[in-house]
Design an enzyme around this catalytic site. Sequence first.
Site, PDB file in Angstrom:
ATOM      1  N   HIS A 242      15.114 -44.770  -2.745  1.00 61.73           N
ATOM      2  CA  HIS A 242      15.520 -46.102  -2.275  1.00 61.73           C
ATOM      3  C   HIS A 242      14.340 -47.060  -2.250  1.00 61.73           C
ATOM      4  O   HIS A 242      14.459 -48.223  -2.639  1.00 61.73           O
ATOM      5  CB  HIS A 242      16.148 -46.000  -0.882  1.00 61.73           C
ATOM      6  CG  HIS A 242      17.620 -45.735  -0.905  1.00 61.73           C
ATOM      7  ND1 HIS A 242      18.547 -46.733  -1.069  1.00 61.73           N
ATOM      8  CD2 HIS A 242      18.320 -44.587  -0.800  1.00 61.73           C
ATOM      9  CE1 HIS A 242      19.763 -46.215  -1.056  1.00 61.73           C
ATOM     10  NE2 HIS A 242      19.654 -44.906  -0.899  1.00 61.73           N
TER      11      HIS A 242
ATOM     12  N   LYS B 228      46.413 -44.717   7.343  1.00 62.89           N
ATOM     13  CA  LYS B 228      45.342 -45.705   7.163  1.00 62.89           C
ATOM     14  C   LYS B 228      44.556 -46.000   8.436  1.00 62.89           C
ATOM     15  O   LYS B 228      43.974 -47.078   8.577  1.00 62.89           O
ATOM     16  CB  LYS B 228      45.912 -47.006   6.574  1.00 62.89           C
ATOM     17  CG  LYS B 228      46.596 -46.792   5.232  1.00 62.89           C
ATOM     18  CD  LYS B 228      47.246 -48.054   4.707  1.00 62.89           C
ATOM     19  CE  LYS B 228      47.997 -47.749   3.413  1.00 62.89           C
ATOM     20  NZ  LYS B 228      48.752 -48.888   2.915  1.00 62.89           N
TER      21      LYS B 228
ATOM     22  N   ASP C 214      45.882 -45.807  -3.398  1.00 65.17           N
ATOM     23  CA  ASP C 214      45.778 -46.864  -2.387  1.00 65.17           C
ATOM     24  C   ASP C 214      44.418 -46.736  -1.718  1.00 65.17           C
ATOM     25  O   ASP C 214      44.189 -45.790  -0.961  1.00 65.17           O
ATOM     26  CB  ASP C 214      46.897 -46.703  -1.357  1.00 65.17           C
ATOM     27  CG  ASP C 214      46.902 -47.813  -0.310  1.00 65.17           C
ATOM     28  OD1 ASP C 214      45.905 -48.558  -0.220  1.00 65.17           O
ATOM     29  OD2 ASP C 214      47.910 -47.926   0.416  1.00 65.17           O
TER      30      ASP C 214
END
Length: 204
Positions: free
Chosen positions: A182, A8, A84
Amino acid sequence: SGNFCTDKKPSAINWLDGRGKSVVAEATIPGDIVQNVLKTSVAALVDVNINKNLVGSAIAGSIGGFNAHASNIVTAIFIATGQDPAQNVESSNCMTLMEAMNDGKDLYISVTMPSIEVGTVGGGTHLPAQSACLDVLKVRGAHPTNPGANAEQLARVVAGAVLAGELSLMSALAAGHLVRSHMQHNRKQQATAPPLDKISMSHN
């Protein structure tokens, strides 16, 4: 683990040695698809990939970030399949490469992802929506005869989706469509002030 693994967090060791599943996905895109569907050219895609994903990321000192937006796809699949989400950090390590082939007519694209951390048992994989997504992919639970095979297949799905996402975004950049879309669809019109004669000057 003493943080040497490294879980992580961005790290060179995961980029070099791998962690979880290491996958390379590749494809050859015919030139007519590049021109008629992706609305760009092979040469433009190769040029943008070098300057953005390779040179730009190198100048930034990136570790494993030699891609356009692998993290977007990885995170979406992780949430949908009960992974996760925090492991998106190392799982999004990705190098996107593009080159012209067949005398410049067609595009070769690959994504190298050395540290995709996925599983098909435990954690959030048992939740109703997430297990349904794993069912759609035919990888829910443990493989009946080959332990780990379902997780390996899920990692392949992640890499394949990342490749498609990289091709899509890089094509939009090369064609100039990204900024245009955009501006057209993702920007609120600036609020205008009401005329002066409509403003109430009364005081309570």
